[in-house]
Scaffold this motif. Structure first.
Motif, PDB file in Angstrom:
ATOM      1  N   UNK A 176      -0.727   1.555   3.698  1.00  0.00           N
ATOM      2  CA  UNK A 176      -1.573   0.968   4.775  1.00  0.00           C
ATOM      3  C   UNK A 176      -0.980   0.626   5.813  1.00  0.00           C
ATOM      4  N   UNK A 177      -1.824   1.205   6.963  1.00  0.00           N
ATOM      5  CA  UNK A 177      -1.407   0.970   8.331  1.00  0.00           C
ATOM      6  C   UNK A 177      -2.375   0.205   8.970  1.00  0.00           C
ATOM      7  N   UNK A 178      -1.977  -0.431   9.970  1.00  0.00           N
ATOM      8  CA  UNK A 178      -3.053  -1.523  10.633  1.00  0.00           C
ATOM      9  C   UNK A 178      -4.020  -0.810  11.517  1.00  0.00           C
ATOM     10  N   UNK A 179      -4.326   0.303  11.828  1.00  0.00           N
ATOM     11  CA  UNK A 179      -4.588   1.091  12.717  1.00  0.00           C
ATOM     12  C   UNK A 179      -6.307   0.692  13.055  1.00  0.00           C
ATOM     13  N   UNK A 234       8.775  -2.797   8.576  1.00  0.00           N
ATOM     14  CA  UNK A 234       8.472  -3.658   7.537  1.00  0.00           C
ATOM     15  C   UNK A 234       7.522  -3.172   6.575  1.00  0.00           C
ATOM     16  N   UNK A 235       6.495  -2.310   7.082  1.00  0.00           N
ATOM     17  CA  UNK A 235       5.896  -1.756   5.957  1.00  0.00           C
ATOM     18  C   UNK A 235       6.226  -0.812   5.112  1.00  0.00           C
ATOM     19  N   UNK A 236       7.576  -0.115   5.531  1.00  0.00           N
ATOM     20  CA  UNK A 236       8.262   0.788   4.569  1.00  0.00           C
ATOM     21  C   UNK A 236       9.346   0.229   3.849  1.00  0.00           C
ATOM     22  N   UNK A 257       3.805   6.644   0.824  1.00  0.00           N
ATOM     23  CA  UNK A 257       4.574   5.420   1.026  1.00  0.00           C
ATOM     24  C   UNK A 257       4.499   4.539  -0.463  1.00  0.00           C
ATOM     25  N   UNK A 302       0.423   1.780  15.146  1.00  0.00           N
ATOM     26  CA  UNK A 302       0.521   0.478  15.074  1.00  0.00           C
ATOM     27  C   UNK A 302       0.458  -0.161  16.241  1.00  0.00           C
ATOM     28  N   UNK A 322       3.656   1.138   0.099  1.00  0.00           N
ATOM     29  CA  UNK A 322       2.518   0.608   0.862  1.00  0.00           C
ATOM     30  C   UNK A 322       2.028   1.434   1.519  1.00  0.00           C
TER      31      UNK A 322
END
Lengths: 178, 310
Positions: free
Chosen positions: B39-42, A120-122, B35, A73, B37
């Motif tokens: 997705x991660x923003x990397x 918040x993604x989790x 997970x 992140x 969701x």
């Protein structure tokens, strides 16, 4: 010029600060209901473990403990080159929890921004509070800590280092001048 | 340590520490895949072109999912829809794609070494998704991750690889990777499908029979008979091949009791493996596919963040 190091918090000082923060967390949240600790790797996860042990001594309850790795992140990935990615390990649902995010040193606030995005993604925590051992100033984002071990005024070229022993117990905090 | 390669073309080009780093990163990436969701923003804002000159389901989908889970924009180009059918050369296709400013090109091509040619022409990162009979590094890495999941280590293991070694880029990447990590490789296959000199690649033993190769093996890796890549003369027929080099519950007993059965897919059921083995308890074939996404995320991550040091 050689680097000079000053101890700004010794082991007893760190321990007293953590004990106080544990009490403050319980006071603010009126106990341990829905409370959970999430440490930011690496450093914050060790301190979160310390806080969990203290809360357990006071309230006789083990609050859930997790760790978040924020490498994925970061907003400076291109500039930093690729860093090893650690594991995010949050073994409980975040939804509805009062999360206390724990880090060792609060500086620009960018790490905290990344950690909040990761959380918040989790899931959807009820609230996120921030506990740090050292607040050294120089914020670049509108972020402040709810619980602070010690405020340390620093210059930007200085560095604050929290040392841990092999069992992840904090030993001391040092201010390193270039 | 940090990863210093701009491209990932062959496991031969990577050292042990770099392979360990990719595997460790993939282990961390797996958490994202579990997970709600995913997705991660990397890699937000990065453009990845999947350029596949050969057909593929698993690898292309896996690379596409990997890119999307890291928030990159992935575009797929397949042979039937590309200008290659109109006679455009690889170099011209690459320069045209490059004009659209991709950050990474993931390519599969029938010609061995075509990725090195491409890497000299372009300034974006190149990841090899399989080139001819050369290497298939993402498959080699996911095989190593899957084996490490089972045994917790890669050194000191006996790995049998059985089938058409000559035409298998999977075998080459597995040999390159696993020997660097300390495994011993035992190869078996018809003499017409065994490349001369393969034992020079490292700790590799060429066995006369399949039995010899899989005796007391920790891992039995079966390869697909690549009918599209070979002439008709390499073996009399698939039934005879299956008798001498097919894995079935009986000869699997020669391997260690907890031996893993692996296959890069797609499987010819009843040719290189019987269905009993494919669907059996020792089969890790679907686990390999699952690990593929995490490994490809790790590869995309490391070529993106890395410096330009080749």
């Amino acid at each position: 010029m050689s680097a000079s190091e000053t101890v700004i918090l010794d082991q007893a000082g760190v321990n007293r600060a953590l004990t106080r923060i544990a009490h403050e967390i319980l006071e603010r949240n009126k106990g341990v209901e829905d409370l959970a600790l999430v440490g930011i790797r690496s450093g914050g996860d060790y301190l979160a473990g310390q806080l969990q042990a203290r809360i357990s001594e006071i309230e006789k309850v083990d609050v859930p403990l997790g760790a978040v790795d924020i490498t994925m992140y970061r907003d400076d990935l291109a500039a930093r080159g690729n860093l090893p990615v650690g594991k995010t390990d949050i073994p409980f649902p975040l939804d509805g929890k009062r999360i206390v995010l724990v880090d060792d040193v609060l500086y620009t606030g960018r790490t905290i921004r990344a950690a909040m995005d990761a959380l918040i993604d989790l899931g959807r925590p009820r609230c996120i509070q921030l506990a740090v051992l050292i607040d050294r100033g120089h914020r670049e984002l509108p972020i402040r800590a709810d619980y602070v071990g010690r405020n340390v005024p620093t210059a930007q070229e200085e560095d604050v280092k929290v040392r841990f022993d092999d069992t992840h117990h904090p030993i001391e905090v040092k201010l390193v001048k270039p | 340590m940090s990863f210093r390669h701009k491209h990932i073309i062959a496991l031969r080009d990577l050292n042990k520490e770099e392979i360990e780093l990719l595997i460790a990163t993939a282990e961390s990436m797996r958490e994202i895949n579990s997970r709600d969701i995913k997705k991660v923003p990397t890699l937000r804002g990065k453009t990845i072109i999947n350029l596949f000159y050969e057909s593929s389901t698993r690898t292309r989908t896996s690379f596409e999912i990997a890119a999307k889970r890291l928030s990159a924009d992935a575009v797929n180009i397949s042979p039937s829809t590309s200008s290659a059918t109109k006679g455009e050369t690889l170099a011209d296709t690459a320069l045209n794609l490059l004009a659209m400013k991709p950050d990474i090109i993931v390519m599969r091509h029938a010609v061995s070494g075509s990725h090195y040619f491409l890497a000299n022409k372009v300034n974006c990162s190149i990841i090899n998704a399989g080139d001819g009979a050369h290497e298939h590094p993402s498959q080699g890495l996911l095989d190593m991750l899957t084996i490490k999941d089972q045994f917790g280590r890669l050194d000191g293991l006996k790995v049998a690889i059985v089938g058409d070694i000559t035409h298998s880029r999977v075998a080459r990447s597995d040999i390159q990777g696993l020997t660097k990590m300390g495994s011993s490789i035992f190869l078996a296959g018809p003499p017409t499908m065994m490349p001369p000199g393969v034992e020079k690649l490292g700790n590799v033993t060429v066995c006369g029979t399949m039995k010899e190769a899989i005796q007391d093996a920790d891992v039995v890796m079966m390869l697909r008979i690549q009918q599209e890549r070979q002439g008709k003369t390499l073996m009399p027929n698939t039934r005879e091949y299956s008798r001498y080099f097919g894995l079935n519950p009986t000869n699997l007993k020669l391997a260690k009791p907890n031996a893993m059965v692996m296959h890069p897919g797609p499987i010819n059921r009843g040719v290189e493996m019987s269905s009993y083995v494919v669907d059996g308890d020792q089969s890790h074939i679907l686990k390999q596919v699952e690990n593929g996404v995490a490994v490809r995320m790790a590869m995309l991550y490391h070529v993106s963040g890395g410096g330009s040091v080749e």
